[in-house]
Design an enzyme around this catalytic site. Structure first.
Site, PDB file in Angstrom:
ATOM      1  N   GLU A 118       0.849  -1.192   0.000  1.00 22.34           N
ATOM      2  CA  GLU A 118       0.000   0.000   0.000  1.00 22.34           C
ATOM      3  C   GLU A 118       0.884   1.241   0.000  1.00 22.34           C
ATOM      4  OE1 GLU A 118      -2.667  -0.183   3.351  1.00 22.34           O
ATOM      5  OE2 GLU A 118      -2.987  -2.317   3.008  1.00 22.34           O
ATOM      6  N   LYS A 158       2.150   4.642   1.476  1.00 25.60           N
ATOM      7  CA  LYS A 158       2.204   5.157   2.847  1.00 25.60           C
ATOM      8  C   LYS A 158       1.852   6.647   2.797  1.00 25.60           C
ATOM      9  CE  LYS A 158       5.036   5.074   7.013  1.00 25.60           C
ATOM     10  NZ  LYS A 158       4.783   6.441   7.469  1.00 25.60           N
ATOM     11  N   ASP A 208       1.087  10.350   3.703  1.00 29.64           N
ATOM     12  CA  ASP A 208       1.740  11.222   4.664  1.00 29.64           C
ATOM     13  C   ASP A 208       0.720  12.185   5.272  1.00 29.64           C
ATOM     14  OD1 ASP A 208       3.722  12.273   6.163  1.00 29.64           O
ATOM     15  OD2 ASP A 208       4.650  13.430   4.556  1.00 29.64           O
ATOM     16  N   TYR A 237      -7.187   1.786   5.965  1.00 30.88           N
ATOM     17  CA  TYR A 237      -6.277   0.682   5.656  1.00 30.88           C
ATOM     18  C   TYR A 237      -6.174  -0.432   6.695  1.00 30.88           C
ATOM     19  CZ  TYR A 237      -3.290   4.095   8.073  1.00 30.88           C
ATOM     20  OH  TYR A 237      -2.788   5.015   8.937  1.00 30.88           O
ATOM     21  N   LYS A 297      10.550   3.625   3.397  1.00 26.01           N
ATOM     22  CA  LYS A 297      10.400   5.067   3.185  1.00 26.01           C
ATOM     23  C   LYS A 297      11.318   5.540   2.076  1.00 26.01           C
ATOM     24  CE  LYS A 297       8.966   6.621   7.749  1.00 26.01           C
ATOM     25  NZ  LYS A 297       9.076   7.788   8.629  1.00 26.01           N
ATOM     26  N   CYS A 356      12.372  48.569   5.788  1.00 28.05           N
ATOM     27  CA  CYS A 356      11.610  47.988   4.686  1.00 28.05           C
ATOM     28  C   CYS A 356      12.378  48.137   3.368  1.00 28.05           C
ATOM     29  CB  CYS A 356      10.255  48.684   4.596  1.00 28.05           C
ATOM     30  SG  CYS A 356       9.307  48.189   3.156  1.00 28.05           S
ATOM     31  N   CYS A 415      10.301  50.764   1.105  1.00 30.22           N
ATOM     32  CA  CYS A 415      10.036  52.168   1.435  1.00 30.22           C
ATOM     33  C   CYS A 415      10.951  52.735   2.514  1.00 30.22           C
ATOM     34  CB  CYS A 415       8.574  52.343   1.848  1.00 30.22           C
ATOM     35  SG  CYS A 415       8.226  51.751   3.505  1.00 30.22           S
ATOM     36  N   CYS A 464       6.329  46.023   7.940  1.00 23.91           N
ATOM     37  CA  CYS A 464       6.562  47.409   7.602  1.00 23.91           C
ATOM     38  C   CYS A 464       5.290  48.148   8.014  1.00 23.91           C
ATOM     39  CB  CYS A 464       6.807  47.561   6.104  1.00 23.91           C
ATOM     40  SG  CYS A 464       6.649  49.280   5.576  1.00 23.91           S
ATOM     41  N   CYS A 502       3.816  52.562   1.486  1.00 19.34           N
ATOM     42  CA  CYS A 502       4.715  51.515   1.014  1.00 19.34           C
ATOM     43  C   CYS A 502       4.095  50.880  -0.240  1.00 19.34           C
ATOM     44  CB  CYS A 502       4.881  50.504   2.139  1.00 19.34           C
ATOM     45  SG  CYS A 502       6.042  49.201   1.783  1.00 19.34           S
TER      46      CYS A 502
HETATM   47  P1  AMP Z   1       5.478   5.753  11.319  1.00 22.93           P
HETATM   48  O1  AMP Z   1       4.698   6.982  11.724  1.00 22.93           O
HETATM   49  O2  AMP Z   1       6.666   6.071  10.467  1.00 22.93           O
HETATM   50  O3  AMP Z   1       5.750   4.837  12.471  1.00 22.93           O
HETATM   51  O4  AMP Z   1       4.549   4.926  10.333  1.00 22.93           O
HETATM   52  C1  AMP Z   1       3.345   4.390  10.777  1.00 22.93           C
HETATM   53  C2  AMP Z   1       2.233   5.249  10.318  1.00 22.93           C
HETATM   54  O5  AMP Z   1       2.109   5.235   8.911  1.00 22.93           O
HETATM   55  C3  AMP Z   1       0.899   4.749  10.768  1.00 22.93           C
HETATM   56  O6  AMP Z   1       0.616   5.118  12.072  1.00 22.93           O
HETATM   57  C4  AMP Z   1      -0.024   5.411   9.800  1.00 22.93           C
HETATM   58  O7  AMP Z   1      -0.398   6.677  10.295  1.00 22.93           O
HETATM   59  C5  AMP Z   1       0.824   5.663   8.574  1.00 22.93           C
HETATM   60  N1  AMP Z   1       0.354   5.017   7.349  1.00 22.93           N
HETATM   61  C6  AMP Z   1       0.220   5.653   6.170  1.00 22.93           C
HETATM   62  N2  AMP Z   1      -0.235   4.839   5.218  1.00 22.93           N
HETATM   63  C7  AMP Z   1      -0.436   3.636   5.787  1.00 22.93           C
HETATM   64  C8  AMP Z   1      -0.912   2.382   5.298  1.00 22.93           C
HETATM   65  N3  AMP Z   1      -1.257   2.206   4.019  1.00 22.93           N
HETATM   66  N4  AMP Z   1      -0.995   1.371   6.186  1.00 22.93           N
HETATM   67  C9  AMP Z   1      -0.615   1.548   7.476  1.00 22.93           C
HETATM   68  N5  AMP Z   1      -0.164   2.696   8.001  1.00 22.93           N
HETATM   69  C10 AMP Z   1      -0.055   3.741   7.160  1.00 22.93           C
HETATM   70 ZN    ZN Z   2       7.495  49.479   3.468  1.00 20.44          ZN
END
Ligand code: AMP
Ligand code: ZN
Length: 670
Positions: free
Chosen positions: A113, A115, A117, A225, A312, A406, A409, A424, A430
């Site tokens: 899957e 990951k 962010d 997930y 990662k 500034c 100005c 400023c 300005c």
């Molecule tokens: P870490 O924060 O680096 O420990 O990674 C774990 C975190 O990745 C989990 O707590 C989730 O918030 C996140 N995460 C993002 N995508 C997924 C996914 N497909 N499956 C599981 N965890 C995920």
């Molecule tokens: Zn200014």
């Protein structure tokens, strides 16, 4: 290093990492990259292995990072929300695969899957209804953010179908798409607010906001997930993902079933570059053993499952040279430093500039002229400088010093207590502030003046045709001068003047927003217009009166009071009023009580621009109506705002229940 020094070093690492965890999880404002963090954590883990006797009980290797925010209720997780083991290197993945094989043999599959962010969330459903949403927190307990989670469109409030269990928990990741992030961050900058560093921080900041209506205005998304049930319903993770999709959950379409580690590695390679085309950020790939029975057999360590690992991607980074720092003055006077770099290729684009955010950032980096800097492109489109290579610094290099005056100005810059930005103060003299304010006034979200563009404002200003907003309304007297401007024909002049004339009908809230008072964004302007009804009451309002309005905090109140203290601002308002602009709300004064809605039942759903749901509820009740909780054939009206749940809408439509807006509700009462 002596033994004593090693222990001291380990303790220092613990302290530092805990601070970074706090910055990341609680403040949602990390100051180092994930990669740097993971490197330091690794160093600590190694030392702890070598010197277990010096292991610090506070060590982040012992807990999942995090903390609890006070305002939200704390909820204990039924199943702890663990972290995932993670690595940046492929050999570790092969070792992971080896370990699994030793333990359960060769007959197994992986699910790969993306990951995402964002930030993880746990959702509890009872009888098909969303009961609770909780953040990860410290892994054992998190914050109850149900009200906010309910505003996320891709989190079903009511499930579809009927084959879901009565009780279950599902986990996923809340995140913000990059285009939404860019747009909203731009708005924040225009308002003089501190921008978020990346979409994840924006999502984290949003999910912890106290006003769920504001959350609803910020588009969040959520991929699910993990499914947790008391009794096992499916044999594999993959099957459960397919099932929850049919219940209405948002499941990422890129999940892939892999037969072996080679297929996993191929999946990882294929996303290495493709990931930049996604509309959301991912920082790696999560690999999970598919079979639940095998997951069970593999079990957990104290921190994470043995049947899953995260790979990662390294943030893409590159070195280049700082050519110079320039300073941009925004419409509110905030002075933002920008690093101009020797052009360099990074993640497929040529980078020439990087954000420096504010003066603190220059100090944090200890930036010197001509420095060689490491830049990184993470979630944000504009890259940032993550470190300086001090070895390449020339011995006589001067520190980059933030200017006292500034750059546009020459006024002395000021910094308000508790704020990071320098301003400023010369808002009347300005140039970028003058032009910026008029540009803001005519912009789409404010007065939305047809036939008048941002560049035209700039050109008019340079020719001395306008200096204040009010000058727009005397432009018609200068049509001879206008005709002398290049590329400005008779037709465009007429169009523009018509647009300006029409803007006199724009409602008070738009005019108020258009004035460009610091911290008075669209939402705040609406609230103020609805509460005070006209500019005079607003001008005369005390600090206490202002802060008694919901969502108006001390910072906004102070900014309003400062603004109206200035005679020149009051004079502008007076002139605009004389030109016929709206300084009074025209939304119909609501009769306080009646029995016009007697015997009628209502459900209010979604988010409304001008009123809170509470206000609408009070209104309905004041006129004899009744609020009910569920849709049935007997319901008289569904009052619908934005972002209403699709299942509610569907049900109401099926039962032929009239769906009305807030305006239509007011019509009923009038
Ligand atoms: P870490 O924060 O680096 O420990 O990674 C774990 C975190 O990745 C989990 O707590 C989730 O918030 C996140 N995460 C993002 N995508 C997924 C996914 N497909 N499956 C599981 N965890 C995920
Ligand atoms: Zn200014």
């Amino acid at each position: 290093m002596s033994i004593f020094e090693i222990k001291e070093h380990m303790d220092a690492l613990v302290k530092e990492l805990n601070q970074h965890n706090y910055n990341y999880y609680v403040l949602a404002q990390p100051v180092i990259s994930d990669f740097e963090f993971d490197k330091k954590l690794e160093e600590l883990e190694d030392l702890e292995k070598q010197y277990p006797e010096y292991q610090n009980p506070d060590s982040p290797t012992q807990i999942v990072g995090g903390g609890i925010t006070k305002e939200f209720q704390t909820v204990k997780h039924k199943w702890p929300m663990l972290s995932l083991g993670n690595t940046y290197n492929e050999q570790d993945l092969k070792d992971f695969d080896e370990r699994i094989r030793k333990s359960i043999g060769d007959q197994f599959e992986y699910v790969c899957e993306l990951k995402f962010d964002g930030l993880s969330i746990s959702l509890t459903y009872e009888n098909g209804k969303l009961e609770r949403a909780v953040t990860r927190g410290d892994g054992t307990q998190g914050d109850d953010v149900t009200a906010n989670a309910k505003t996320i469109r891709t989190i079903p409030k009511q499930l579809k179908g009927s084959d879901y269990p009565d009780n279950f928990e599902i986990r996923g990741e809340v995140f913000m798409h990059k285009p939404a992030f860019e747009r909203l961050n731009k708005e924040r900058i225009e308002l003089g607010e501190v921008p978020y560093a990346n979409p994840r921080n924006f999502a984290a900041g949003t999910l912890k906001m106290q006003d769920s209506a504001e959350v609803a205005r910020r588009p969040l998304d959520c991929f699910l997930y993990f499914l947790y049930t008391d009794k096992r319903l499916y044999n594999t993770h993959w099957e459960s993902l397919q099932a929850v999709k049919t219940w209405g959950f948002h499941i990422c379409e890129h999940n892939t079933l892999c037969k072996n580690i080679d297929e996993v590695l191929a999946f990882i390679h294929s996303w290495q570059d493709k990931r930049s085309n996604l509309t959301y950020d991912i920082d790696g790939i999560v690999i999970k053993v598919n079979s639940y029975a095998q997951q069970h057999e593999l079990g957990f360590t104290a921190k994470s499952p043995r049947w899953a690992i995260a790979y990662k991607y390294k943030a893409q980074e590159v070195e280049t040279v700082l050519e110079r720092v320039t300073y941009q003055v925004g419409r509110t006077g905030a002075v933002t430093p920008v690093a101009n770099l020797k052009p360099v290729l990074l993640a497929g684009t040529t980078v020439k500039r990087a954000t420096l955010h504010n003066a603190n950032e220059i100090i944090r980096l200890d930036l010197h002229e001509g420095d060689t800097v490491l830049i990184e492109k993470g979630g944000e489109i504009i890259p940032k400088i993550i470190a300086v290579n001090t070895e390449k610094r020339k011995p006589d290099a001067k520190k980059v010093s933030y200017p006292d005056v500034c750059p546009e100005c020459g006024s002395n810059l000021i910094r308000k207590e508790g704020e990071v930005a320098f301003y400023c103060p010369n808002d009347e003299g300005c140039p970028p502030q003058i032009v910026g304010k008029i540009q803001h006034f005519i912009s789409r979200k404010a007065m939305n003046i047809d036939g008048l563009g941002q560049e035209t404002i700039e050109a008019f200003y340079r020719r001395g045709l306008i200096e204040h907003i009010s000058d727009l309304y005397t432009l018609y007297e200068k049509s001879d001068l206008l005709k002398q401007l290049d590329r400005f024909g008779e037709r465009s002049i007429t169009n523009m003047l018509e647009g300006i004339e029409k803007s006199k009908q724009m409602p008070f809230e738009k005019v108020l927003f258009g004035l460009g008072i610091r911290y008075v964004g669209e939402t705040v302007a609406k609230k103020l217009a609805a509460h005070f009804n006209n500019i005079d009451s607003l001008i005369n309002a005390s600090f206490e009166e202002l802060t008694s309005v919901d969502e108006i905090g001390g910072r906004i109140a102070e900014s309003l009071i400062d603004y109206f203290k200035e005679p020149k601002h009051l004079q502008q308002i007076e002139e605009l009023r004389n030109h016929g602009l709206q300084f009074e709300s025209n939304h119909t004064a609501i009769e306080f009580e009646s029995n016009k809605l007697e015997e009628k039942t209502f459900i209010i759903s979604g988010v409304f621009e001008r009123y809170s749901r509470e206000e609408l509820k009070d209104l309905i009740e004041a006129h004899g109506g009744k609020i009910v909780s569920s849709i049935s054939a007997k319901l008289n009206y569904l009052v619908a705002g934005d972002n209403m749940g699709p299942s509610k809408l569907e049900k109401a439509t099926k039962l032929n229940i009239p769906i009305i807006s807030d305006d239509e509700l007011l019509e009923l009462i009038k």
